[in-house]
Design a protein around this motif. Structure first.
Motif, PDB file in Angstrom:
ATOM      1  N   ARG A   4       0.834  -1.207   0.000  1.00 27.81           N
ATOM      2  CA  ARG A   4       0.000   0.000   0.000  1.00 27.81           C
ATOM      3  C   ARG A   4       0.866   1.255   0.000  1.00 27.81           C
ATOM      4  N   ILE A   5       1.877   1.275   0.868  1.00 35.56           N
ATOM      5  CA  ILE A   5       2.753   2.458   0.918  1.00 35.56           C
ATOM      6  C   ILE A   5       3.468   2.657  -0.417  1.00 35.56           C
ATOM      7  N   LEU A   6       3.781   1.538  -1.089  1.00 33.79           N
ATOM      8  CA  LEU A   6       4.480   1.617  -2.375  1.00 33.79           C
ATOM      9  C   LEU A   6       3.528   1.937  -3.524  1.00 33.79           C
ATOM     10  N   GLY A   7       2.260   2.150  -3.191  1.00 33.11           N
ATOM     11  CA  GLY A   7       1.325   2.606  -4.207  1.00 33.11           C
ATOM     12  C   GLY A   7       0.696   1.509  -5.051  1.00 33.11           C
ATOM     13  N   PHE A   8       0.870   0.238  -4.625  1.00 31.76           N
ATOM     14  CA  PHE A   8       0.178  -0.838  -5.315  1.00 31.76           C
ATOM     15  C   PHE A   8      -1.286  -0.833  -4.858  1.00 31.76           C
ATOM     16  N   THR A   9      -2.218  -0.982  -5.775  1.00 36.45           N
ATOM     17  CA  THR A   9      -3.573  -1.282  -5.341  1.00 36.45           C
ATOM     18  C   THR A   9      -3.589  -2.747  -4.913  1.00 36.45           C
ATOM     19  N   ASP A  10      -4.629  -3.125  -4.163  1.00 33.04           N
ATOM     20  CA  ASP A  10      -4.728  -4.528  -3.749  1.00 33.04           C
ATOM     21  C   ASP A  10      -4.748  -5.447  -4.965  1.00 33.04           C
ATOM     22  N   GLU A  11      -5.429  -4.973  -6.035  1.00 29.17           N
ATOM     23  CA  GLU A  11      -5.521  -5.803  -7.239  1.00 29.17           C
ATOM     24  C   GLU A  11      -4.143  -5.976  -7.878  1.00 29.17           C
ATOM     25  N   GLU A  12      -3.383  -4.873  -7.977  1.00 30.14           N
ATOM     26  CA  GLU A  12      -2.045  -4.961  -8.567  1.00 30.14           C
ATOM     27  C   GLU A  12      -1.156  -5.909  -7.768  1.00 30.14           C
ATOM     28  N   ALA A  13      -1.203  -5.743  -6.446  1.00 30.67           N
ATOM     29  CA  ALA A  13      -0.388  -6.607  -5.589  1.00 30.67           C
ATOM     30  C   ALA A  13      -0.793  -8.061  -5.795  1.00 30.67           C
ATOM     31  N   LYS A  14      -2.104  -8.289  -5.871  1.00 24.50           N
ATOM     32  CA  LYS A  14      -2.587  -9.657  -6.022  1.00 24.50           C
ATOM     33  C   LYS A  14      -2.195 -10.235  -7.388  1.00 24.50           C
ATOM     34  N   ALA A  15      -2.342  -9.387  -8.419  1.00 24.62           N
ATOM     35  CA  ALA A  15      -2.032  -9.857  -9.779  1.00 24.62           C
ATOM     36  C   ALA A  15      -0.557 -10.223  -9.886  1.00 24.62           C
ATOM     37  N   GLN A  16       0.309  -9.421  -9.258  1.00 21.53           N
ATOM     38  CA  GLN A  16       1.741  -9.649  -9.443  1.00 21.53           C
ATOM     39  C   GLN A  16       2.344 -10.608  -8.428  1.00 21.53           C
ATOM     40  N   PHE A  17       1.885 -10.503  -7.202  1.00 25.04           N
ATOM     41  CA  PHE A  17       2.522 -11.304  -6.155  1.00 25.04           C
ATOM     42  C   PHE A  17       1.514 -12.156  -5.402  1.00 25.04           C
ATOM     43  N   GLY A  18       0.343 -12.371  -6.026  1.00 23.00           N
ATOM     44  CA  GLY A  18      -0.719 -13.109  -5.352  1.00 23.00           C
ATOM     45  C   GLY A  18      -0.241 -14.438  -4.814  1.00 23.00           C
ATOM     46  N   PHE A  19       0.545 -15.158  -5.609  1.00 24.00           N
ATOM     47  CA  PHE A  19       0.968 -16.493  -5.173  1.00 24.00           C
ATOM     48  C   PHE A  19       1.898 -16.400  -3.967  1.00 24.00           C
ATOM     49  N   LEU A  20       2.696 -15.307  -3.897  1.00 23.36           N
ATOM     50  CA  LEU A  20       3.563 -15.154  -2.731  1.00 23.36           C
ATOM     51  C   LEU A  20       2.726 -14.787  -1.492  1.00 23.36           C
ATOM     52  N   MET A  21       1.772 -13.885  -1.694  1.00 24.69           N
ATOM     53  CA  MET A  21       0.886 -13.508  -0.586  1.00 24.69           C
ATOM     54  C   MET A  21       0.107 -14.731  -0.102  1.00 24.69           C
ATOM     55  N   ASP A  22      -0.352 -15.543  -1.046  1.00 19.36           N
ATOM     56  CA  ASP A  22      -1.039 -16.787  -0.691  1.00 19.36           C
ATOM     57  C   ASP A  22      -0.125 -17.690   0.130  1.00 19.36           C
ATOM     58  N   ALA A  23       1.105 -17.797  -0.325  1.00 16.64           N
ATOM     59  CA  ALA A  23       2.051 -18.688   0.345  1.00 16.64           C
ATOM     60  C   ALA A  23       2.248 -18.284   1.803  1.00 16.64           C
ATOM     61  N   PHE A  24       2.261 -16.969   2.049  1.00 20.87           N
ATOM     62  CA  PHE A  24       2.430 -16.482   3.426  1.00 20.87           C
ATOM     63  C   PHE A  24       1.339 -16.992   4.361  1.00 20.87           C
ATOM     64  N   LYS A  25       0.202 -17.390   3.786  1.00 22.62           N
ATOM     65  CA  LYS A  25      -0.927 -17.816   4.627  1.00 22.62           C
ATOM     66  C   LYS A  25      -0.727 -19.196   5.241  1.00 22.62           C
ATOM     67  N   TYR A  26       0.266 -19.922   4.727  1.00 23.28           N
ATOM     68  CA  TYR A  26       0.397 -21.315   5.157  1.00 23.28           C
ATOM     69  C   TYR A  26       1.639 -21.563   5.996  1.00 23.28           C
ATOM     70  N   GLY A  27       2.006 -20.583   6.806  1.00 20.21           N
ATOM     71  CA  GLY A  27       3.136 -20.808   7.699  1.00 20.21           C
ATOM     72  C   GLY A  27       4.462 -20.420   7.072  1.00 20.21           C
ATOM     73  N   ALA A  28       4.784 -19.121   7.144  1.00 21.72           N
ATOM     74  CA  ALA A  28       6.061 -18.647   6.585  1.00 21.72           C
ATOM     75  C   ALA A  28       7.055 -18.474   7.719  1.00 21.72           C
ATOM     76  N   PRO A  29       8.240 -19.018   7.585  1.00 24.13           N
ATOM     77  CA  PRO A  29       9.243 -18.845   8.637  1.00 24.13           C
ATOM     78  C   PRO A  29       9.881 -17.457   8.528  1.00 24.13           C
ATOM     79  N   PRO A  30      10.400 -16.917   9.610  1.00 22.70           N
ATOM     80  CA  PRO A  30      11.232 -15.709   9.481  1.00 22.70           C
ATOM     81  C   PRO A  30      12.415 -16.055   8.566  1.00 22.70           C
ATOM     82  N   HIS A  31      12.747 -15.185   7.650  1.00 22.09           N
ATOM     83  CA  HIS A  31      13.830 -15.516   6.719  1.00 22.09           C
ATOM     84  C   HIS A  31      14.495 -14.258   6.187  1.00 22.09           C
ATOM     85  N   GLY A  32      15.645 -14.452   5.594  1.00 25.53           N
ATOM     86  CA  GLY A  32      16.389 -13.335   5.028  1.00 25.53           C
ATOM     87  C   GLY A  32      17.471 -13.870   4.119  1.00 25.53           C
ATOM     88  N   GLY A  33      18.076 -12.985   3.362  1.00 27.86           N
ATOM     89  CA  GLY A  33      19.086 -13.467   2.434  1.00 27.86           C
ATOM     90  C   GLY A  33      19.967 -12.379   1.899  1.00 27.86           C
TER      91      GLY A  33
END
Lengths: 584, 584
Positions: free
Chosen positions: A498-527
């Motif tokens: 939201r702060i980066l100016g994505f609408t919910d639809e844009e975020a969903k269209a581009q990163f929906g699968f990643l957002m979905d993935a977060f729903k199923y138990g994402a570990p803290p991570h970094g790289g």
């Protein structure tokens, strides 16, 4: 059989052996009674000896040979009368009893020598010949060795190298994607990855714990000096880690490479500097700390002497160049021109010489007394013999300009030694960057970067001052790697979009699968991801990454050896349901 | 800190240690007085123990947890009352003193178990969850290990891993290229490589001597079962070698992998069979030799008994299925239908049962006496109790059909054991393949393959019978690798292009740079490329290469997780000077 030995291995202890070698003719010296030929392969050079008296026919036949001919020779290893201690095979030569031409060569378009007579364009066109040169080969072999050592280190740390796909989906974020039209799905396109960022985060969500990959990435940029449309990244990600875990592990990797590749042992922890400090002290987020020169904030000291430029400036800063008080008018004028070039873009430069006799001579003597200038010197730790250089204006712009000037003075003072290495971590980068024109916030790294924990609460109220859990590894003024702790909470990620100016639809269209993935138990991570081409170039002492890429493109993104990009035939376009629109 | 240990390492000797673990909730068993939770990470599973009596509040809080939640737990390693000898951590459990939910999980769309309830389509859509399953993880980790061992072996043999470019030039030869429109060069395209063939040959000409690369390749095919548009190749090339050098070195690689990955030691040389023999004996150029069944040429024996089909056939061949003389009418009818399917395309099948009592019963008893059938049996080494299966027609077609039938009978007789491996080399492939319709010659491998030395003279006169210095590595009926000695002489290469129907201009336009390179001293060279996905799948006991690819595409070439290929926005197309043509 083409060879019993390579051209780099025969030595004193092999004398009297019957051997067969194959390789390229490097050099022919016909001395009348004797002929010497240097034969070359990847492993080295061996001297061949032909004696006209004992073997006139064979020696005569060497006259057919020319540079870069490929030959197979048989003969006996003999001791050299005049040894060459500069080459590993310098104790011996081969007294040739038979040879065969395997392949002839026309005269190459440039000499296959360390100091070739070929310009860059012709060497790129005949890259396969340029690659024969010892200096080029050195870089390619170094690259292989570094890749090997990277894998060795990470394998020992339980990392898994996992291949991520090349045919993915285009995202408008960041640089332009290269796209790949699909023949099977009419009007649809794959995109080539700019990085495997999303996939490595998915692998963490999948529980792979420690991932790495040495992987080609693609960016369709307006080509700048020393950028390649395809480049290689060492891409890494870990789960259940905090910043400290990542810095420690990859500092270990850097130390391993320094040790095995460059023979440099770093026992101390690498320095860590915040982004703000790096900018204030070195005028750069990738400072070269091989040399001491630092920026001093003189904003207050210089005010109140009637010099409008300094009095009205947001910021005045200076650096001190040791021992350069003897600079002539011509030299200081030249420096002024240097900072006024569009790349630096400064309006001007004020200088003050701290003469050996303790007096001062400045370009603003009209306004500043000797005592006033002494205050500058004290603030900058200048000594007699030094040259003080000052600029003023917008704080960030001036810091960056002083940072560039600092590097230039480092060069002039010969303080940037290719064989010395000064690594450091830059930490606490800003999370956002504001587009001054539109007011839109952009992610400094990428939209998955986590804010620092104690900054999360002010995400909405004060986004510009939020720092990210992001870090860069910098060596000798080169950004070698960069990464961050990622966001692993769906809500925080949504807020970022939201702060980066994505609408919910844009975020969903581009990163929906990643957002979905977060729903199923994402570990803290970094790289972290490292620019492998740049790192190899740095260790190779090369200015350009092209030196360490086997088949590089030129600065316009063309492969001039194979002549690509090129036209494709009409049927191919038809199959892809595409038509080329002529401009105009 | 998220963990002191992984979920796979604690054992008896760790009892009484205070530990911290992080991972995913695999299973929760609430037994009222006690609750047991299995926590999982990449390394294993550890049992957590919550005692209601001593810690009622904490135990109550476990009711918030669900499958696939990510948690961090602290506790003490304690001895289990009932040990589980099936798991490495089965001696212990953690008596939990504190835990924290790091990340919640919705109920996954399928169970994260070895035997999941999810179909392939949903598992591909949620590939990041499928990748959590132990069976899938096993394949991905195996792939990593095999890549590591490949690199280890080849590095020890002085090979250099050298990266070749991805953005190259389209060549109409072979399968379709994926192309990449260039924004900088209007109307021009890069192509993604189908293999680094040309570049590895250039590297040999450049003197790199031994090259390999584990590298993604791309082919825009009409998707067939178990093909991926992007696939991984282990690509290798060597200079100054003959066929024998390559077979020996890469047989060594295969043996190394068999040994370290599968624990199988191959001390003997792999069998070598010519292409002609493979076809005649096994009806396939990639025979599965785990089982003995061979094709017998019965063309002459079966003639002269008044059976027109056999009398007029170019070829009659048979195989003998051990112990199947008891097949019922229904079973033999079913076999006839099996060979008549379009995939096999045979007209029919003649069978003869060699009964246990020594008599024969055939489907052609009208024409063949018991004595005549005994002759078949003798030719085929059939014993009482066996079933003889015969087909006749065009020789090559029948051999291939018998080859397929042979595999089917191998399956029925349970002779194809997943844990048994039978590698072999197929050598002496034909150089050309004639397009029966156009009469045009095509390269069986590729246009750079060298004819066998003593066949070169008949290139013009008898191209169809020329054999190539080409070889395949076959394991259990899978073509795992293939390669050849290359042409290194310009004149021979030109001749090849002519026979393949290239005009000089076409050859120059497409391979001009390679032809040019040959002019400057090309060493004799050859190489091999392995289908890495297939090899890993074979060692993993997988039928599909999708099982060992982290993010595979489906059979239609789509990534249904990220939904690619996809539309791109109009500006992107405009920047590329492209327009989509609607069909219709």
């Amino acid at each position: 059989m083409y060879r019993t030995h390579t051209c780099g291995e025969l030595k004193q202890s092999d004398i009297n052996k019957e051997v067969t070698l194959s390789g390229w003719v490097q050099k022919i010296r016909n001395l009348g009674a004797m002929t010497f030929i240097d034969i070359r392969d990847r492993y080295g050079i061996t001297q061949l000896f032909f004696d006209k008296e004992t073997n006139p026919k064979l020696t005569k036949r060497t006259e057919e040979l020319g540079r870069e001919f490929v030959i197979r020779v048989e003969g006996k290893v003999t001791e050299r009368s005049s040894k060459n201690t500069d080459m590993p095979t310098g104790d011996i030569e081969i007294t040739v009893t038979e040879f065969k031409i395997l392949s002839k060569s026309e005269i190459p378009p440039f000499t296959i020598e360390d100091n070739t007579d070929g310009g860059e364009e012709i060497r790129l066109k005949y890259r396969y010949l340029d690659l024969r040169r010892n200096t080029v080969q050195k870089g390619i072999i170094l690259r292989h060795r570094m890749a090997q050592e990277v894998r060795k280190y990470l394998n020992e740390q339980d990392f898994l190298e996992i291949e991520t796909p090349f045919l993915i989906k285009s995202t408008p974020e960041g640089a332009r994607d290269f796209v790949v039209p699909s023949r099977m799905s009419e009007g649809k396109f794959y995109a080539l990855p700019q990085s495997p960022q999303v996939f490595k985060q998915l692998l963490m969500i999948s529980g792979y714990d420690k991932y790495f990959q040495l992987i080609k990435c693609f960016r369709d940029e307006d080509f700048r000096a020393d950028r390649q449309p395809e480049f290689t990244q060492l891409d890494c990600e870990m789960s259940f880690v905090e910043r400290e875990d990542i810095l420690t592990l990859f500092e270990g990797l850097a130390k391993h490479l320094f040790s095995v590749i460059k023979g440099k042992s770093f026992t101390e922890q690498f320095p860590r500097i915040t982004y703000d400090d790096a900018l204030n002290i070195y005028g750069s987020d990738r400072p070269d700390i091989r040399f001491e020169i630092k920026i001093t904030d003189l904003s207050e000291i210089v005010k109140g002497n009637g010099f409008n430029v300094f009095d009205n400036a947001e910021f005045t800063g200076g650096i001190c160049a040791e021992g350069l008080s003897g600079y002539s008018r011509k030299q200081t004028d030249e420096l002024i021109k240097w900072v006024q070039r569009p790349q630096i873009g400064a309006k001007g430069l004020v200088f003050a010489k701290y003469n050996e006799d303790g007096t001062f001579k400045s370009s603003v003597d009209k306004f500043y007394s000797q005592e006033a200038l002494k205050k500058w010197a004290d603030a900058m730790n200048a000594k007699p013999g030094d040259l003080m250089l000052l600029m003023s204006g917008n704080k960030k712009q001036i810091l960056i300009a002083l940072g560039e000037l600092r590097l230039e003075m480092g060069n002039r003072l010969d303080l940037r030694n290719d064989n010395e290495f000064a690594p450091l971590w830059i930490v606490d980068f800003p999370l956002f960057e504001k587009d001054e024109e539109t007011g839109q916030m952009h992610a400094v790294h990428h939209p998955f970067t986590s804010p620092k924990k104690d900054h999360i609460n002010s995400l909405d109220s004060d986004p510009e001052n939020i720092k990210a859990e992001a870090y860069d590894l910098v060596i000798n003024g080169n950004e070698i790697g960069g990464g961050s702790i990622r966001i692993h909470e769906t809500e925080l990620q949504k807020k970022m979009f939201r702060i980066l100016g994505f609408t919910d639809e844009e975020a969903k269209a581009q990163f929906g699968f990643l957002m979905d993935a977060f729903k199923y138990g994402a570990p803290p991570h970094g790289g972290i991801a490292f620019g492998f081409d740049r790192w190899v170039a740095l260790f190779n002492g090369s200015d350009s990454i092209r030196d360490v890429i086997a088949f590089p493109k030129n600065n316009a993104g063309r492969d001039i050896m194979i002549d690509a990009p090129a036209s494709v035939d009409d049927q191919q376009l038809k199959d892809l349901n595409l038509k080329i629109i002529k401009k105009g």
